[in-house]
Design a protein around this motif. Structure first.
Motif, PDB file in Angstrom:
ATOM      1  N   GLY A   1       6.335  22.675  20.178  1.00  0.00           N
ATOM      2  CA  GLY A   1       7.014  21.680  20.999  1.00  0.00           C
ATOM      3  C   GLY A   1       6.201  20.412  21.151  1.00  0.00           C
ATOM      4  N   VAL A   2       4.886  20.558  21.335  1.00  0.00           N
ATOM      5  CA  VAL A   2       4.002  19.392  21.459  1.00  0.00           C
ATOM      6  C   VAL A   2       4.013  18.572  20.174  1.00  0.00           C
ATOM      7  CG1 VAL A   2       1.603  18.666  21.709  1.00  0.00           C
ATOM      8  CG2 VAL A   2       2.519  20.452  23.205  1.00  0.00           C
ATOM      9  N   VAL A   3       3.966  19.256  19.037  1.00  0.00           N
ATOM     10  CA  VAL A   3       3.986  18.554  17.748  1.00  0.00           C
ATOM     11  C   VAL A   3       5.296  17.783  17.589  1.00  0.00           C
ATOM     12  CG1 VAL A   3       4.067  18.871  15.253  1.00  0.00           C
ATOM     13  CG2 VAL A   3       2.389  20.135  16.610  1.00  0.00           C
ATOM     14  N   LEU A   4       6.405  18.421  17.937  1.00  0.00           N
ATOM     15  CA  LEU A   4       7.700  17.764  17.779  1.00  0.00           C
ATOM     16  C   LEU A   4       7.860  16.571  18.712  1.00  0.00           C
ATOM     17  CD1 LEU A   4      10.087  20.837  17.316  1.00  0.00           C
ATOM     18  CD2 LEU A   4       9.230  19.259  15.571  1.00  0.00           C
ATOM     19  N   ILE A   5       7.203  16.611  19.872  1.00  0.00           N
ATOM     20  CA  ILE A   5       7.271  15.483  20.803  1.00  0.00           C
ATOM     21  C   ILE A   5       6.744  14.206  20.145  1.00  0.00           C
ATOM     22  CG2 ILE A   5       6.080  14.507  22.819  1.00  0.00           C
ATOM     23  CD1 ILE A   5       6.601  16.941  24.341  1.00  0.00           C
ATOM     24  N   SER A   6       5.741  14.363  19.277  1.00  0.00           N
ATOM     25  CA  SER A   6       5.155  13.190  18.630  1.00  0.00           C
ATOM     26  C   SER A   6       6.171  12.434  17.784  1.00  0.00           C
ATOM     27  CB  SER A   6       3.963  13.603  17.763  1.00  0.00           C
ATOM     28  OG  SER A   6       4.372  14.468  16.720  1.00  0.00           O
ATOM     29  N   PHE A   7       7.234  13.128  17.347  1.00  0.00           N
ATOM     30  CA  PHE A   7       8.254  12.472  16.539  1.00  0.00           C
ATOM     31  C   PHE A   7       9.244  11.683  17.385  1.00  0.00           C
ATOM     32  CE2 PHE A   7       6.913  15.996  13.787  1.00  0.00           C
ATOM     33  CZ  PHE A   7       6.653  15.303  12.617  1.00  0.00           C
ATOM     34  N   ILE A   8       9.329  12.001  18.673  1.00  0.00           N
ATOM     35  CA  ILE A   8      10.321  11.328  19.524  1.00  0.00           C
ATOM     36  C   ILE A   8       9.661  10.581  20.671  1.00  0.00           C
ATOM     37  CG2 ILE A   8      12.078  13.047  18.988  1.00  0.00           C
ATOM     38  CD1 ILE A   8      11.613  14.243  21.764  1.00  0.00           C
ATOM     39  N   GLY A   9       8.334  10.542  20.679  1.00  0.00           N
ATOM     40  CA  GLY A   9       7.617   9.964  21.810  1.00  0.00           C
ATOM     41  C   GLY A   9       7.987   8.524  22.099  1.00  0.00           C
TER      42      GLY A   9
ATOM     43  N   THR B   1       7.036  27.218  26.894  1.00  0.00           N
ATOM     44  CA  THR B   1       7.793  27.227  25.641  1.00  0.00           C
ATOM     45  C   THR B   1       9.149  26.542  25.769  1.00  0.00           C
ATOM     46  OG1 THR B   1       8.696  29.438  26.128  1.00  0.00           O
ATOM     47  CG2 THR B   1       6.679  29.332  24.819  1.00  0.00           C
ATOM     48  N   VAL B   2       9.677  26.397  26.998  1.00  0.00           N
ATOM     49  CA  VAL B   2      10.955  25.686  27.140  1.00  0.00           C
ATOM     50  C   VAL B   2      10.834  24.241  26.676  1.00  0.00           C
ATOM     51  CG1 VAL B   2      11.869  27.108  29.004  1.00  0.00           C
ATOM     52  CG2 VAL B   2      10.490  25.096  29.554  1.00  0.00           C
ATOM     53  N   LEU B   3       9.597  23.738  26.594  1.00  0.00           N
ATOM     54  CA  LEU B   3       9.411  22.399  26.044  1.00  0.00           C
ATOM     55  C   LEU B   3      10.016  22.304  24.648  1.00  0.00           C
ATOM     56  CD1 LEU B   3       8.105  19.570  26.239  1.00  0.00           C
ATOM     57  CD2 LEU B   3       6.041  20.580  25.255  1.00  0.00           C
ATOM     58  N   LEU B   4       9.864  23.373  23.868  1.00  0.00           N
ATOM     59  CA  LEU B   4      10.448  23.402  22.529  1.00  0.00           C
ATOM     60  C   LEU B   4      11.966  23.337  22.612  1.00  0.00           C
ATOM     61  CD1 LEU B   4      10.213  23.761  19.475  1.00  0.00           C
ATOM     62  CD2 LEU B   4      10.098  26.241  19.839  1.00  0.00           C
ATOM     63  N   GLY B   5      12.552  24.029  23.596  1.00  0.00           N
ATOM     64  CA  GLY B   5      13.996  23.982  23.766  1.00  0.00           C
ATOM     65  C   GLY B   5      14.495  22.605  24.150  1.00  0.00           C
ATOM     66  N   ILE B   6      13.733  21.905  25.004  1.00  0.00           N
ATOM     67  CA  ILE B   6      14.114  20.555  25.414  1.00  0.00           C
ATOM     68  C   ILE B   6      14.061  19.599  24.223  1.00  0.00           C
ATOM     69  CG2 ILE B   6      13.418  18.594  26.840  1.00  0.00           C
ATOM     70  CD1 ILE B   6      12.455  20.623  28.928  1.00  0.00           C
ATOM     71  N   VAL B   7      12.968  19.684  23.460  1.00  0.00           N
ATOM     72  CA  VAL B   7      12.824  18.822  22.288  1.00  0.00           C
ATOM     73  C   VAL B   7      13.898  19.144  21.255  1.00  0.00           C
ATOM     74  CG1 VAL B   7      11.296  18.133  20.404  1.00  0.00           C
ATOM     75  CG2 VAL B   7      10.356  18.556  22.680  1.00  0.00           C
TER      76      VAL B   7
ATOM     77  N   LEU C   1       4.742  28.591  20.280  1.00  0.00           N
ATOM     78  CA  LEU C   1       5.967  27.836  20.558  1.00  0.00           C
ATOM     79  C   LEU C   1       5.672  26.564  21.342  1.00  0.00           C
ATOM     80  CD1 LEU C   1       8.564  30.646  21.380  1.00  0.00           C
ATOM     81  CD2 LEU C   1       8.061  29.538  19.207  1.00  0.00           C
ATOM     82  N   PHE C   2       4.729  26.642  22.282  1.00  0.00           N
ATOM     83  CA  PHE C   2       4.382  25.441  23.048  1.00  0.00           C
ATOM     84  C   PHE C   2       3.742  24.393  22.134  1.00  0.00           C
ATOM     85  CE2 PHE C   2       1.299  23.143  25.867  1.00  0.00           C
ATOM     86  CZ  PHE C   2       2.253  22.431  26.583  1.00  0.00           C
TER      87      PHE C   2
ATOM     88  N   GLY D   1      13.883  30.425  25.921  1.00  0.00           N
ATOM     89  CA  GLY D   1      13.371  31.417  26.869  1.00  0.00           C
ATOM     90  C   GLY D   1      13.671  32.841  26.421  1.00  0.00           C
ATOM     91  N   ILE D   2      14.905  33.052  25.966  1.00  0.00           N
ATOM     92  CA  ILE D   2      15.280  34.378  25.460  1.00  0.00           C
ATOM     93  C   ILE D   2      14.489  34.709  24.197  1.00  0.00           C
ATOM     94  CG2 ILE D   2      17.176  35.725  24.473  1.00  0.00           C
ATOM     95  CD1 ILE D   2      19.069  34.197  26.319  1.00  0.00           C
ATOM     96  N   LEU D   3      14.320  33.723  23.314  1.00  0.00           N
ATOM     97  CA  LEU D   3      13.535  33.951  22.100  1.00  0.00           C
ATOM     98  C   LEU D   3      12.084  34.292  22.437  1.00  0.00           C
ATOM     99  CD1 LEU D   3      14.815  31.141  19.695  1.00  0.00           C
ATOM    100  CD2 LEU D   3      15.227  33.601  19.524  1.00  0.00           C
ATOM    101  N   THR D   4      11.543  33.637  23.456  1.00  0.00           N
ATOM    102  CA  THR D   4      10.172  33.938  23.880  1.00  0.00           C
ATOM    103  C   THR D   4      10.051  35.397  24.289  1.00  0.00           C
ATOM    104  OG1 THR D   4       9.831  31.666  24.663  1.00  0.00           O
ATOM    105  CG2 THR D   4       8.350  33.360  25.529  1.00  0.00           C
TER     106      THR D   4
END
Length: 296
Positions: A100-108, A40-46, A96-97, A68-71
Motif C-alpha cells: 500500500g505504501v509503494v502504491l501511494i507513491s504513484f498517486i501522491g 493493511t486497509v491502506l492497500l484497500g483504500i489505494v 500488504l501494508f 480486511g477479509i483477505l488479511t
C-alpha cells in the motif's frame, strides 16, 4: 454544530465504534489482527482509488472490507500451513501494508493521502470535509461514515449475538451445535475493516489500533460479563476521546495522539485499581488477609 464539537463528536464515534468491535477481538485473543488490519486497509483504500479515481466513502469501505477479509484469510492460511500465528500476522501485515505504501507513491501528487497522513491522521481537518447535497452542507463526511458503520456493527452484533458469544468462548462446542464459526470469524473481520477505514482518514492508524485494543482490554479487567464488556468498551472509548481532546487543547499537542495516550491512562488505572484484577487492590487485600490470619 461548532468546529470543536465536530472534532469531539468524531473522536467519540471512533472510540465507540472501534471500542465495541475491538473488545470482541480481545476476548478472542486476536488483538494483533486489529493492528494488522488497521494498516493493511491502506492497500484497500489505494486500490479503491485506482479503480474509481476518487476517495469517496463507499468505494473506500468496500476496498477496506475486501482487504480486511483477505488479511484474515492469508493469516489463517499461513497458520494452518504450520506458521506460528504471530509470525503469520507479521508476514501478512508488513507485506500488504508495504504494498500500500509503494502504491501511494504513484498517486501522491493527485490526492491528499501520504504515509504520515495514513499513520497519524488529522482529526482537526474533519469539519472542513463536509457532505454537501444541492449546495446544502450536512456536516463532516467522517461523522456520517462513522455513524453508518456504528449502526451496521450494532445491528450485526444484535442479530448474531448468541453466535458471536458462543464462538468466542467455546468455538468447538459452537461448531458441534451448528454455529457457523467460520462465517462469524469473517463477519467480525469485516466489521473491524469497516470500523478501521471509517476512522482511518480522520485519525490515522495509530489511534485506530489504540481504540480497537485498549478499551476492550481495559473493560476486560473490570467485568466478566460479555454484554457489560461490550458496553464498557464503548464507554471507555468515548471517555478516552474526551480526555484526549482536553489534554491536546490544554497542551497544544496532537489530538489523535492524545486520545491514544488517554486509552493507555485508563488501562493503567484499571490495571492498578480494578476491584478484581487490580494489582494494588489485590496486594492490599492479600495484606489484610495476612493480618487477619496472624491475629487469629
Amino acid at each position: 454544530m461548532t468546529y470543536t464539537m465536530w472534532i469531539i463528536l468524531t473522536g467519540c464515534l471512533v472510540g465507540l465504534t472501534c471500542g465495541v468491535t475491538g473488545s470482541i477481538l480481545v476476548l478472542r485473543k486476536m488483538s494483533m489482527i486489529a493492528d494488522a488490519i488497521s494498516h493493511t486497509v491502506l492497500l484497500g483504500i489505494v486500490g479503491a482509488f485506482f479503480v474509481t479515481q476518487s476517495l469517496n466513502g463507499v468505494p473506500m469501505l468496500i476496498g477496506a472490507g475486501v482487504v480486511g477479509i483477505l488479511t484474515a484469510l492469508f493469516v489463517e492460511m499461513l497458520h494452518s500451513s504450520g506458521v506460528q500465528s504471530d509470525a503469520a500476522i507479521g508476514i501478512v501485515f508488513t507485506s500488504l501494508f508495504a504494498l500500500g505504501v509503494v502504491l501511494i507513491s504513484f498517486i501522491g501528487d493527485q490526492v491528499h493521502l501520504d504515509v504520515q497522513h495514513a499513520l497519524m491522521g488529522e482529526i482537526a481537518f474533519v469539519p472542513w470535509d463536509t457532505l454537501s447535497i444541492n449546495g446544502v452542507s450536512y456536516g463532516p463526511i467522517a461523522v456520517w461514515m462513522l455513524g453508518a458503520v456504528l449502526i451496521i456493527n450494532l445491528l450485526l452484533i444484535t442479530l448474531f449475538y448468541k453466535e458471536i458469544k458462543m464462538s468466542t468462548f467455546d468455538a468447538q462446542f459452537a461448531t458441534l451445535i451448528g454455529v457457523p464459526v467460520v462465517f462469524i470469524h469473517y463477519l467480525l473481520m469485516t466489521m473491524v475493516s469497516l470500523s478501521t477505514v471509517a476512522s482511518f482518514d480522520s485519525v490515522g492508524a495509530i489511534l485506530v489500533v489504540a481504540m480497537l485494543i485498549v478499551p476492550g482490554a481495559t473493560a476486560y479487567l473490570l467485568t466478566d460479563r460479555f454484554l457489560i464488556l461490550l458496553i464498557l468498551s464503548g464507554v471507555i472509548g468515548v471517555v478516552s476521546a474526551l480526555m484526549g481532546y482536553w489534554f491536546a487543547v490544554s497542551f497544544n499537542v496532537s489530538i489523535a495522539g492524545s486520545m491514544a495516550v488517554a486509552t493507555g491512562v485508563l488501562f493503567l488505572a484499571a490495571f492498578l485499581f480494578s476491584p478484581k484484577h487490580g494489582v494494588i487492590l489485590r496486594k492490599w487485600r492479600n495484606k489484610i488477609e495476612e493480618n487477619v490470619q496472624q491475629s487469629a
